[in-house]
Design an enzyme around this catalytic site. Structure first.
Site, PDB file in Angstrom:
ATOM      1  N   HIS A  72     -10.282  16.460 -33.425  1.00 19.64           N
ATOM      2  CA  HIS A  72      -9.489  15.606 -32.526  1.00 19.64           C
ATOM      3  C   HIS A  72      -8.011  15.758 -32.894  1.00 19.64           C
ATOM      4  CE1 HIS A  72      -7.795  11.895 -30.858  1.00 19.64           C
ATOM      5  NE2 HIS A  72      -8.861  11.817 -30.085  1.00 19.64           N
ATOM      6  N   CYS A 128      -8.137  16.115 -26.236  1.00 23.15           N
ATOM      7  CA  CYS A 128      -7.742  14.746 -25.894  1.00 23.15           C
ATOM      8  C   CYS A 128      -6.417  14.799 -25.151  1.00 23.15           C
ATOM      9  CB  CYS A 128      -7.630  13.883 -27.154  1.00 23.15           C
ATOM     10  SG  CYS A 128      -7.050  12.212 -26.789  1.00 23.15           S
ATOM     11  N   HIS A 166     -11.574  14.174 -24.086  1.00 22.14           N
ATOM     12  CA  HIS A 166     -11.156  12.783 -23.942  1.00 22.14           C
ATOM     13  C   HIS A 166     -10.149  12.775 -22.808  1.00 22.14           C
ATOM     14  CE1 HIS A 166     -11.811  11.284 -28.388  1.00 22.14           C
ATOM     15  NE2 HIS A 166     -12.931  11.633 -27.799  1.00 22.14           N
ATOM     16  N   ASP A 185     -11.155   8.022 -21.975  1.00 22.07           N
ATOM     17  CA  ASP A 185     -10.692   7.532 -23.268  1.00 22.07           C
ATOM     18  C   ASP A 185      -9.804   6.331 -23.018  1.00 22.07           C
ATOM     19  OD1 ASP A 185     -10.344   7.441 -25.966  1.00 22.07           O
ATOM     20  OD2 ASP A 185      -8.792   8.971 -26.020  1.00 22.07           O
ATOM     21  N   HIS A 186     -10.177   5.229 -23.574  1.00 20.85           N
ATOM     22  CA  HIS A 186      -9.437   3.971 -23.415  1.00 20.85           C
ATOM     23  C   HIS A 186      -9.410   3.540 -21.950  1.00 20.85           C
ATOM     24  CE1 HIS A 186      -7.017   5.270 -27.216  1.00 20.85           C
ATOM     25  NE2 HIS A 186      -8.311   5.218 -27.416  1.00 20.85           N
ATOM     26  N   TYR A 227     -11.106  -0.308 -25.564  1.00 19.11           N
ATOM     27  CA  TYR A 227     -12.519  -0.035 -25.271  1.00 19.11           C
ATOM     28  C   TYR A 227     -13.200  -1.176 -24.534  1.00 19.11           C
ATOM     29  CZ  TYR A 227     -11.996   4.180 -27.971  1.00 19.11           C
ATOM     30  OH  TYR A 227     -11.591   5.421 -28.405  1.00 19.11           O
TER      31      TYR A 227
HETATM   32  C1  DNO Z   1      -9.139   6.469 -30.485  1.00 14.05           C
HETATM   33  C2  DNO Z   1      -9.935   7.618 -30.815  1.00 14.05           C
HETATM   34  C3  DNO Z   1      -9.795   8.109 -32.233  1.00 14.05           C
HETATM   35  C4  DNO Z   1     -10.817   9.171 -32.480  1.00 14.05           C
HETATM   36  C5  DNO Z   1     -10.767   9.801 -33.816  1.00 14.05           C
HETATM   37  C6  DNO Z   1     -11.646  11.028 -33.840  1.00 14.05           C
HETATM   38  O1  DNO Z   1      -9.398   5.781 -29.582  1.00 14.05           O
HETATM   39  O2  DNO Z   1      -9.791   8.621 -29.890  1.00 14.05           O
HETATM   40  O3  DNO Z   1     -10.013   7.066 -33.120  1.00 14.05           O
HETATM   41  O4  DNO Z   1     -12.087   8.611 -32.375  1.00 14.05           O
HETATM   42  O5  DNO Z   1      -9.494  10.147 -34.159  1.00 14.05           O
HETATM   43  O6  DNO Z   1     -11.909  11.378 -35.135  1.00 14.05           O
END
Ligand code: DNO
Length: 398
Positions: free
Chosen positions: A236, A274, A301, A354-355, A372
């Site tokens: 990531h 991401c 992501h 993501d989020h 989340y």
């Molecule tokens: C946040 C996430 C990060 C992710 C880590 C992966 O929302 O995208 O915490 O889980 O960095 O290791």
């Protein structure tokens, strides 16, 4: 045209969002980890099997592990690291036996994802996560008083930070501190101020090159194991994709990615793409990165940020913000098609919204994991799914 796999993150039985609601959001895959064992020790296979069974009982499948934490000794490169790498391999083997093949991790020193503000009001009443670059500098310089911090800021920023510090109430500063060091969801360690200062000082003298060497050492050990087990590791990026607290960060740019992929040049050494993290830098061309690194992208992501002129950013609607999300999805779908044509069994790329913003009934709930909440991510997933359908129709029409 085949769609990407629609996933949702679930923090386990303690997550205020139950699996049943995730299913109603339309996701089929779960992204999860054994958050109760987040200290770098090996995950017992029985615990993995249990977690998996709970997910499957809800009609979903555990598609991606996010994350197996990488212990600080590995990032710092202390003699203790070999023990932790051994446990990491044990966890990989146990996951492989349970049929879980996509493994996300990060290599960020001390702080994982970082925001100063969790409830930034948007014009429509939604609440967003935000990183305020001036608040951050004010905390670093005036509260944490990190030795040598001045060298990491321009003279203008030093002056802005002092003025900001003078204007903030103690409560506002405490909130910023809590957001920065006491842990957002998935953070491995929650610190108090003294503990945080100690953790930072463990990286004294470690340059970006040293950190890269320590990552390369880790990869030399675990990539061959993952390769043999048929697993896909996916690193990531740094979130945000620039240095914080004077710490080196080495997964921020296309040049960083090239170096990491070359360190072990096999499929098992791959990426979590991401868009929100890479998108914090205007010099990251997301679509060009997908074209260049596509075959090694094992997980996506999807999230958008609006970059603000002073280096701050906030999380935008999934289809809003500074990045062209439909163009990103188009590129990822093209990569999937290319893999299918090439006969790759792992052609489908799992995505998760993501989020998401805090919206509607989620505002005011006592227990919400920042970023989340259910409704914001449900909206995000619905929009991303809509883009995929739109692309399919357009392609079918030629
Ligand atoms: C946040 C996430 C990060 C992710 C880590 C992966 O929302 O995208 O915490 O889980 O960095 O290791």
């Amino acid at each position: 045209m085949e769609f990407m796999e629609e996933c949702f993150r679930w923090y386990g039985p303690d997550d205020p969002v139950p699996l049943a609601h995730i299913r109603q959001a339309g996701a089929t895959g779960i992204v999860s980890a054994l958050h109760r064992i987040y200290d770098g020790s090996a995950w017992p296979e029985a615990a993995i099997a249990d977690h998996k069974a709970g997910i499957e009982a809800a009609g979903l499948s555990w598609s991606v592990v996010e994350s197996i934490p990488v212990h600080a000794s590995i990032k710092i490169g202390t003699p203790l690291r070999d023990r932790y790498i051994g446990w990491y391999k044990d966890t990989l083997r146990a996951l492989a036996r349970q049929g879980i093949a996509t493994i996300c991790y990060n290599f960020m020193p001390v702080v994982d994802w970082t925001r100063t503000e969790l409830k930034h009001p948007m014009p429509n009443g939604a609440l967003a996560l935000r990183f305020d670059a001036v608040d951050f500098a004010a905390y670093d310089l005036c509260v944490l008083r990190r030795p040598g911090a001045e060298a990491n800021y321009t003279p203008d920023r030093l002056a802005e930070a002092e003025a900001r510090f003078a204007s903030l109430t103690p409560e506002a500063m405490e909130r910023i501190e809590r957001n920065l060091i006491a842990g957002l969801p998935a953070t491995e360690v929650r610190y108090d101020r003294a503990g945080f200062q100690r953790a930072l000082s463990e990286y004294d003298g470690i340059s970006a090159d040293d950190l890269h060497e320590n990552l390369a050492y880790f990869l030399r050990q675990i990539v061959p194991v993952a390769d043999e087990l048929g697993l896909r590791l996916c690193i990531h990026p740094d979130d945000p994709a620039f240095s914080l607290f004077g710490l080196p960060r080495i997964v921020s740019t296309a040049a960083d990615v090239r170096r990491i992929l070359a360190a072990q040049d096999v499929q098992a050494n791959g990426l979590t793409f991401c868009t929100g993290s890479y998108g914090t830098r205007a010099d990251n061309d997301l679509v060009a990165m997908i074209h260049e690194f596509g075959p090694r992208i094992h997980f996506a992501h999807l999230r958008n940020v609006t970059r603000e002129p002073d280096g701050s950013f906030h999380e935008a609607d999934h289809l809003g913000g500074s990045s062209d999300m439909p163009a990103v999805i188009l590129a990822l779908l093209a990569e999937q098609a290319r893999r299918r044509d090439a006969g790759r069994a792992d052609w489908r790329i799992p995505l998760r919204p993501d989020h998401g913003h805090l919206l509607a009934d989620d505002i005011g709930k006592d227990r919400v994991n920042p970023g989340y909440s259910l409704i914001g991510r449900l909206r995000g997933l619905a929009e991303l799914r809509g883009v995929m359908h739109g692309i399919a129709v357009a392609q079918a029409a030629g």
